[in-house]
Design a protein around this motif. Structure first.
Motif, mmCIF file in Angstrom:
data_model
loop_
_atom_site.group_PDB
_atom_site.id
_atom_site.type_symbol
_atom_site.label_atom_id
_atom_site.label_comp_id
_atom_site.label_asym_id
_atom_site.label_seq_id
_atom_site.Cartn_x
_atom_site.Cartn_y
_atom_site.Cartn_z
ATOM 1 N N LEU A 197 119.850 -135.884 29.158
ATOM 2 C CA LEU A 197 119.148 -136.768 30.070
ATOM 3 C C LEU A 197 118.814 -135.974 31.325
ATOM 4 C CD1 LEU A 197 118.224 -139.753 30.499
ATOM 5 C CD2 LEU A 197 120.353 -140.068 31.782
ATOM 6 N N THR A 198 117.605 -136.167 31.833
ATOM 7 C CA THR A 198 117.156 -135.422 33.006
ATOM 8 C C THR A 198 116.681 -136.391 34.076
ATOM 9 O OG1 THR A 198 116.425 -133.597 31.589
ATOM 10 C CG2 THR A 198 115.601 -133.631 33.847
ATOM 11 N N GLN A 249 113.760 -138.727 33.306
ATOM 12 C CA GLN A 249 113.079 -137.939 32.270
ATOM 13 C C GLN A 249 111.660 -137.556 32.704
ATOM 14 O OE1 GLN A 249 115.434 -137.015 30.432
ATOM 15 N NE2 GLN A 249 115.462 -138.105 28.459
#
Length: 725
Positions: A524-525, A558
């Protein structure tokens, strides 16, 4: 008749009176000459006898030649030898073995008339050439006695020596087997030496002399389990300069990676320059100078087990006060062993101004480490963090007490072991963190308060473009200790922290989690993180419920969905109460699949978020609050690790049908009515507050999508069962 006259009587002339005086003077001259001829041998024998008697036969003096000249008022000595011949008995045990040789010496211009009158005797010069001294054993302890000028022979009022020179002096002194000092060659010169009460009272003189110069070459010394070597030392009392070339210090025992009883120091210092030295102040046990310059210092040391006392206490036996206008250190490097952090740095440059090293300077609340101002610049700095698991480094740093500046560039934190090894050695899940920060800059730091009151106070702290990656492995159990990543932990920091404003600019957070049931990690970003923190403080005068810390942040999930949030918290609240309000912008729920598929076997087949708004209340027990989630076309797929290529089994297909058909609300609002979700999740104090926030968002999203509140709460709290205990 003639008669003969008697012959005249001739009286011989009397001898002149001067002839008598001639013989008298001639006799006196002969007598004086004989006395003078006998004076030199007598004086030589007298001096040799006095040394033997004065030392009870311990020392023997031999003088090859001694020649006096009353006409020239001079004394010439050649071939002087002093050596130890007798054993050290009780009455002379304090006299150490000695070997002394003197090539020649000349004393000229002695004021004989003042000598007879026992006044202040003028002497033009005294020159000693080729003086070699070797002394083994400790010198007798100094005893308090009369000043030197009161102990002159013949009770003279004083001596005024115009010129004193010692040439080609070689010395070796060894008071103990591991202690000593020696030099191969030295020259000393002193002018206008006034050895009298007036000379002692003259505050501008150095040891009774108006001016002193010295040049010592190839000096070596051993003390405190270290060896010192100096290539050259030059000193001049006028204009007060000291220059040392090539200082080398080496420990007698090798440097160690563990603490030693005493510090072990390895030092190479090519040049030391001291200017503006007030040499007369040294006689009053005070050191005053303008500038001390240290060039290219290379320090490598092992720290002692017990920290040494402050510098002014170390100097107290020799100096009551040290005052230095400027301290300059250029192109230095340092490394400290024996501490777990193992710090080291290169290209260090230090400027200190107006230093006062004594108890007054140490307690001055306006000074920092004795100085009114420091400016420090470094090249690469490296140290261990949470040793031995992390390496912390920066490319350069700049600290300036004037203005309270601190700037650190290109910070890098990297783990030294793998995520599995880290968790295995800590016996629980441990964050495996990598950090890259191009710059951290702090302004208006109160360095004096940090030094004297242990308070870290600053106006702004700016963190530019941080890149943070965290990895964790769910196969290990949770840390049994309470997490410190929580607002209420600031209460227990141990010192006062007060930052008026923290700025974070364009940061990125990467989260990678390996679930127990899947070797492929979830990812996850959070991108483009920017925000501010106002009133980040644990000072009771700054922090309260009426004046909480306030965080404003924006980020992209994201890189596809914008998040905005505001947090308010009283950081001194023991219950950790805080509030977060935030919004999510439009985005596809499928962007969560890189994390949910590997870790929860949950696939968002479809789903379009239009807008999410939430208001979260959190504390040490739970998180609660409403969530308004607007979305459409929500479809999930339940996966299985035992499935085929598509990770689907009959059981997972059945679950997918039941969830989509019975629980999930495809659209919200539905039939024109927005269903409000409720965030409800219990807190596990072993995990960070970030996990609590995530639990709240998950429970609110599930409840908004139609999952009953008890089930959404349970699902949000669910932790992976560890494989490794």
């Amino acid at each position: 008749m003639s008669s003969a006259s008697p012959a005249p009587v001739v009286t011989p002339p009397a001898p002149p009176t001067w002839q008598w005086w001639y013989w008298v003077v001639l006799g006196l001259v002969a007598l004086v000459g004989a006395a003078l001829l006998a004076l030199d041998p007598w004086l030589r024998q007298y001096l040799e006898k006095q040394v033997a008697e004065g030392t009870h036969g311990r020392y023997q003096l031999h003088i090859t030649q001694l020649q006096t000249s009353l006409w020239h008022q001079s004394v010439y000595v050649r071939g002087v030898q002093l050596r130890t011949v007798g054993p050290a008995t009780n009455d002379r045990a304090a006299l150490p073995p000695v070997q002394l040789t003197l090539g020649h010496a000349r004393l000229t211009g002695v004021g004989l008339w003042q000598l007879v009158q026992r006044g202040t005797v003028p002497i033009d010069s005294l020159v000693l050439d080729s003086l070699h001294i070797r002394l083994l054993g400790r010198l007798p302890a100094a005893k308090k006695s009369q000043p030197l000028y009161q102990r002159l022979p013949l009770h003279l009022e004083g001596i005024r020596l115009g010129y004193l020179s010692l040439r080609h002096v070689q010395t070796a002194y060894q008071p103990a087997p591991q202690t000593g000092v020696a030099w191969k060659q030295a020259d000393f010169l002193a002018r206008d030496i006034l050895l009298s009460a007036a000379g002692a009272a003259d505050s501008q003189r150095v040891g009774y002399a108006a001016a002193v110069t010295a040049h010592v070459r190839h000096l070596v010394a051993s003390a405190a389990q270290h060896r010192l070597a100096l290539r050259s030392v030059r000193f001049a009392s006028e204009p007060g300069t000291l220059v040392i070339d090539s200082v080398v210090v080496r420990p007698q025992q090798p440097l160690s990676e563990v603490r030693s009883r005493n510090a072990r120091v390895s030092l190479h210092l090519p040049r030391v320059s001291l200017t503006g030295l007030h040499t007369a102040a040294l006689m009053r046990h005070q050191f005053r100078a303008d500038t001390l310059l240290l060039l290219a210092c290379d320090l490598d040391m092992t720290a002692p087990r017990v920290s040494p006392p402050p510098i002014h206490q170390l100097l107290a036996p020799w100096l009551d006060r040290v005052q230095l206008e400027h301290l300059l250190l250029a192109n230095a490097s340092a490394r400290i062993r024996g501490v777990e952090e193992r710090p080291r740095s290169q290209h260090i440059a230090v400027q200190g101004s107006h230093l006062r090293v004594d108890s007054v300077g140490a307690q001055d609340q306006q000074r920092v480490l004795y100085a009114q101002q420091w400016d420090v610049r470094t090249g690469v700095v490296m140290a261990r963090l949470d040793p031995p698991f992390y390496q912390l480094a920066c490319q350069s740093a700049h600290l300036a007490t004037r203005g309270g500046l601190l700037e650190i560039n290109n910070i890098r934190l990297r783990p030294l072991v793998s995520v599995v090894e880290l968790s295995r050695r800590k016996h629980h899940q441990a964050p495996h963190v990598t950090v890259l920060i191009p710059q951290v800059r702090a302004t208006a730091i109160q360095y004096a308060a940090l030094t004297h009151q242990h308070c870290l106070i600053m106006q702004t702290l700016t963190i530019r473009q941080p890149r943070i990656q965290t990895r964790s492995d769910g196969r290990f159990a949770l840390n049994p200790e309470h997490s410190v990543a929580t607002p209420e932990a600031l209460r227990h920091l141990g010192f006062t922290l007060d930052v008026r404003r923290i700025n974070v600019q364009n940061g990125t957070l990467y989260t990678i989690y390996r679930a127990p049931q899947n070797a492929k990690p979830g990812q996850l970003t959070i991108n483009r993180v920017s925000g501010t923190i106002e009133n980040f403080s644990n000072d009771p005068h700054r922090m309260s419920a009426a004046h909480p810390a306030v965080v404003h942040a924006t980020a992209w999930l994201q890189n596809r969905c914008q998040l905005q949030a505001t947090l308010t918290a009283n950081l001194l609240d023991p219950n950790g109460q805080h509030t977060i309000t935030g919004t999510f912008s439009e985005g596809q729920l499928s962007m969560l699949n890189p994390m949910t598929v590997p870790t929860k076997q949950l696939l968002f087949r479809s789903g379009q978020v239009k807008h999410i708004h939430f208001c979260m209340q959190a504390n040490r027990q739970r998180v609660t609050g409403p969530m308004w989630a607007s979305y459409s076309d929500l479809k999930l797929t339940m996966l299985s690790q035992k499935g085929g290529a598509d990770h689907k089994t009959l059981g997972s297909r059945l679950k997918t049908t039941l969830v989509n058909g019975l629980f999930l609300r495809d659209d919200n609002p539905r039939k024109g009515k927005l269903q409000v979700g409720h965030m409800t999740s219990a807190r596990d104090l072993r995990v960070s507050v970030f996990t609590l926030w995530r639990q709240g968002i998950v429970s609110g999203m599930l409840n908004s999508a139609g999952v009953p509140a008890p089930l959404s709460k349970k699902l949000s709290e669910q932790q992976d069962k560890p494989v490794y205990k």
